[in-house]
Each structure stands twice: as C-alpha cells, then as structure tokens.
Design a protein around this motif. Structure first.
Motif, short mmCIF file in Angstrom:
data_model
loop_
_atom_site.label_atom_id
_atom_site.label_comp_id
_atom_site.label_asym_id
_atom_site.label_seq_id
_atom_site.Cartn_x
_atom_site.Cartn_y
_atom_site.Cartn_z
N ILE A 87 53.40 -5.80 -21.53
CA ILE A 87 53.80 -6.00 -22.93
C ILE A 87 53.37 -7.38 -23.41
CG2 ILE A 87 55.79 -6.27 -24.46
CD1 ILE A 87 57.21 -4.12 -22.82
N TYR A 88 53.58 -8.38 -22.58
CA TYR A 88 53.20 -9.74 -22.98
C TYR A 88 51.70 -9.86 -23.20
CZ TYR A 88 52.05 -14.67 -22.58
OH TYR A 88 51.52 -15.92 -22.79
N LEU A 89 50.91 -9.35 -22.27
CA LEU A 89 49.47 -9.48 -22.38
C LEU A 89 48.92 -8.67 -23.55
CD1 LEU A 89 48.46 -9.25 -18.60
CD2 LEU A 89 48.48 -11.30 -20.04
N ALA A 90 49.54 -7.52 -23.84
CA ALA A 90 49.00 -6.64 -24.89
C ALA A 90 49.47 -7.03 -26.28
CB ALA A 90 49.39 -5.20 -24.60
N THR A 159 47.89 -1.08 -25.11
CA THR A 159 46.77 -1.38 -26.01
C THR A 159 46.18 -0.11 -26.61
OG1 THR A 159 46.26 -3.33 -24.66
CG2 THR A 159 44.58 -2.61 -26.20
N SER A 160 46.21 0.98 -25.83
CA SER A 160 45.59 2.23 -26.29
C SER A 160 46.39 2.94 -27.38
CB SER A 160 45.41 3.19 -25.11
OG SER A 160 46.67 3.60 -24.59
N VAL A 161 47.65 2.53 -27.60
CA VAL A 161 48.45 3.14 -28.66
C VAL A 161 47.86 2.77 -30.02
CG1 VAL A 161 50.75 3.27 -29.71
CG2 VAL A 161 50.51 3.10 -27.23
N VAL A 165 49.98 3.53 -35.90
CA VAL A 165 51.35 3.92 -35.55
C VAL A 165 52.26 2.69 -35.52
CG1 VAL A 165 52.80 4.93 -33.75
CG2 VAL A 165 50.58 5.94 -34.26
N LYS A 166 51.77 1.61 -34.93
CA LYS A 166 52.56 0.38 -34.88
C LYS A 166 52.81 -0.16 -36.28
CE LYS A 166 50.24 -0.87 -30.55
NZ LYS A 166 49.35 -1.85 -29.87
N GLN A 167 51.76 -0.19 -37.11
CA GLN A 167 51.90 -0.71 -38.47
C GLN A 167 52.84 0.15 -39.30
OE1 GLN A 167 47.83 -0.93 -39.80
NE2 GLN A 167 47.45 -2.90 -38.78
N ALA A 168 52.80 1.47 -39.09
CA ALA A 168 53.71 2.35 -39.83
C ALA A 168 55.16 2.06 -39.47
CB ALA A 168 53.36 3.81 -39.52
N LYS A 182 60.83 1.75 -29.25
CA LYS A 182 61.01 3.08 -29.82
C LYS A 182 59.71 3.83 -30.07
CE LYS A 182 65.53 2.69 -30.26
NZ LYS A 182 66.48 3.56 -29.52
N VAL A 183 58.60 3.11 -30.22
CA VAL A 183 57.34 3.76 -30.60
C VAL A 183 56.26 3.59 -29.54
CG1 VAL A 183 55.51 3.84 -32.34
CG2 VAL A 183 57.87 3.46 -33.05
N VAL A 184 55.97 2.34 -29.18
CA VAL A 184 54.81 2.06 -28.33
C VAL A 184 55.04 2.55 -26.90
CG1 VAL A 184 53.32 0.25 -27.39
CG2 VAL A 184 54.13 0.10 -29.76
N LEU A 185 56.16 2.16 -26.30
CA LEU A 185 56.41 2.55 -24.91
C LEU A 185 56.50 4.07 -24.72
CD1 LEU A 185 58.85 -0.20 -23.56
CD2 LEU A 185 56.42 0.09 -23.11
N PRO A 186 57.20 4.82 -25.59
CA PRO A 186 57.17 6.28 -25.45
C PRO A 186 55.77 6.86 -25.55
CG PRO A 186 58.99 5.63 -26.85
CD PRO A 186 58.20 4.40 -26.60
N ALA A 187 54.93 6.30 -26.44
CA ALA A 187 53.57 6.81 -26.58
C ALA A 187 52.72 6.49 -25.35
CB ALA A 187 52.92 6.22 -27.83
N ALA A 188 53.03 5.39 -24.68
CA ALA A 188 52.25 4.97 -23.52
C ALA A 188 52.86 5.41 -22.20
CB ALA A 188 52.10 3.44 -23.52
N LEU A 189 53.91 6.22 -22.27
CA LEU A 189 54.68 6.57 -21.07
C LEU A 189 53.84 7.25 -20.00
CD1 LEU A 189 57.47 6.66 -19.70
CD2 LEU A 189 57.82 8.89 -20.78
#
Length: 305
Positions: A87-90, A159-161, A165-168, A182-189
């Motif tokens: 998370i920190y690096l991305a 990074t691939s998310v 989606v993040k901006q929305a 709520k958004v990024v981690l579930p998408a990258a699970l």
C-alpha cells in the motif's frame, strides 16, 4: 501478407499451447511420481505418530503440526507487513531517489539465498537474542524471505486497480483510507491471495533457513504442559522441526531403518498439503471476493425476482 500473418498467428498459438501442455504434464508427472513412491502416506499411524529411530514406520505427527503452526505464525507476521508495504509503495510513496532505493533493497532481499538468510537468523534470532532454536525464530526468518515477493505482488495488485474506480470513490466523499479499504483492496484481493499462496508454498518447502533457526529436533509434545514449557505444542519459543527439514534429515543421516520410505511418504504428504492449501485458499478467496463485491447478493435478488 494476410495469409502470412494468419499462419504466424496459428504457429505462435500452437507454440504457446505446447508450452502450457508441457508445464502441466511436468507438474502431473512430478506429483504423480512422488505420490506413487510415497503410497500409503495416508496411514493414520504415519500421519499422527511420533518418529522412532529404532523401529520402522516412524510417524511424522510432530513435524506435520510444526509445519502448519509455522505456516500460521509466519502468515500472521508477513501478510500485514507485505500488504502494508505494498500500500505504501503503490499509493503513498513519492516518486524519487528514496523510493528507487527502497525498491532496490526489496529486489536485493528477494535474490538472497535462503541459506544466507538462515545464517543471518542464526546470528540474530538464535545467538544474539539468546532464544536458541525456536519456532518464532524460524517464522521470522521465513518472513524475511517472503516479504520482498509478497510486497511486490501486493504493490502490483494495488497499482493494477483502475484509477477511475479510485477517483469515483474519492468523488463520492470517501477518504483516501476508506477508498483503499473499501474499494482498492477488495478489487486487488485475488492477486494478493496469489502472493499469499506463493509465500505459503515457501513456508511448507523451506528447509535451509529453518535448519539454522527452528532446529532439527522436536520435544515430546503434551497439551497439558504449561505454555512456557518446551513440551507445550503452542509454545513459540521451543525447537520445531518442520516436515521439509525432517525429509532432509532422513535423506542425509539415514539412521532410521526405513528412512527412504519415510522420506518419500513425507514428501507425498508435503505435496498434498500444498495442493490442499492452494485449493482451500482459492475457494475462500472466491467466497470473500463475491461477498465484498456484492455478487452473491445480486444473484440472490435475481433469483428471488
């Protein structure tokens, strides 16, 4: 030109299919050979019994428990660290010399031989700390081995998310942290689970680093013993010979009457453990992924309608 392009496309497609078939065949051959040579590994007396240096057919109960316990402790330590570093690096690290230096350190750690990391663990977690050969020392040294690859997998997954989606999410009023959770981690699970599975495979199969940190012996385990006793199975400050180390010791020392048979059966158990863990992890990942994305709820509503 079009005919040449179509011919080239067919040839390359055939090449890729052949490579995939070769990889699958090689995997099936390796797994099948190990299972055939270790046939009978499911015997309860072998799976749950204690090893014996004088009688044939010694069990692998303590080593099997140690491997699973080591897996749990290592994942508890390495998974939060790997996801947090990813998370920190991305998301939070600024592009520049410091970030490039951090990535260089991660790549360097990923290329270190396991025996070198094991010797480092011997120096720090065994000698300097005064712990001696312990299960927690083995878990920490495996964490050092797994952390670089797990960090890179988590970073790439985040990074691939999609940026949209993040901006929305941010546009709807969510904070940066809420968007991440709520958004990024579930998408990258799914990709993160892949990294965890790769880390678990190394935990099951690592021997060189554990020889120098977790030790080559396991005390007589008794659940009734106090938690600080070396005989308590859940005491993290006790020696813990893993199944991979047990296989190495059988093949190197050979003092057990049927060492070769026990080693092949232990290898078969190790293969089955890895396969089961992969399948279970994938099933759990799919269930969690559907719940986080609301897919299962949508299907239930459609069926009800």
């Amino acid at each position: 030109m079009k005919n040449n392009a179509k011919l080239t496309n067919k040839i390359m497609t055939g090449v890729f299919y052949a490579i995939a078939f070769f990889v699958v065949t090689l995997l099936v051959f390796l797994v099948g050979t190990i299972l055939v040579k270790g046939w009978g590994f499911w015997d309860p007396s072998f799976l749950f019994g204690r090893p014996s240096n004088t009688q044939p057919g010694g069990g692998i109960g303590p080593q099997l428990f140690n491997s699973f316990y080591l897996l749990v402790i290592t994942l508890v330590i390495s998974t939060p660290l790997g996801i947090g570093a990813g998370i920190y690096l991305a998301e939070y690290a600024k592009q520049g010399k410091f970030l490039n230096f951090v990535r260089l350190c991660i790549e360097t750690m990923a290329s270190l031989p396991s025996i070198v990391v094991g010797l480092f663990g011997l120096l720090i977690f065994v000698t300097f700390s005064g712990w001696g050969y312990t299960l927690i020392g083995g878990a920490l040294v495996i964490t050092i081995l797994n952390l670089p690859s797990l960090t890179r997998v988590c970073e790439n997954a985040i990074t691939s998310v999609s940026t949209e989606v993040k901006q929305a999410s941010l546009a709807l009023g969510a904070t940066r942290w809420q968007t991440m959770v709520k958004v990024v981690l579930p998408a990258a699970l799914q990709q993160i689970i892949t990294g965890i599975i790769l880390a678990a495979g190394r935990i099951f199969g690592e021997a060189a680093a554990l020889i120098y940190t977790a030790g080559l012996t396991t005390p007589m385990l008794r659940t009734a013993a106090s938690i600080d006793s070396p005989m308590n199975p859940f005491n993290i400050f006790r020696p813990a010979e893993s199944l991979a180390v047990h296989i190495w010791k059988l093949n190197s020392e050979g003092i057990v009457p049927d060492a070769a048979l026990i080693a092949t059966r232990s290898a078969a158990v190790l293969i089955v453990m890895v396969l089961l863990f992969n399948v279970i992890a994938r099933l759990l990942a799919n269930i969690i992924d559907k719940r986080l994305k609301g897919t299962s709820k949508i299907k239930k509503k459609n069926v009800a309608a």
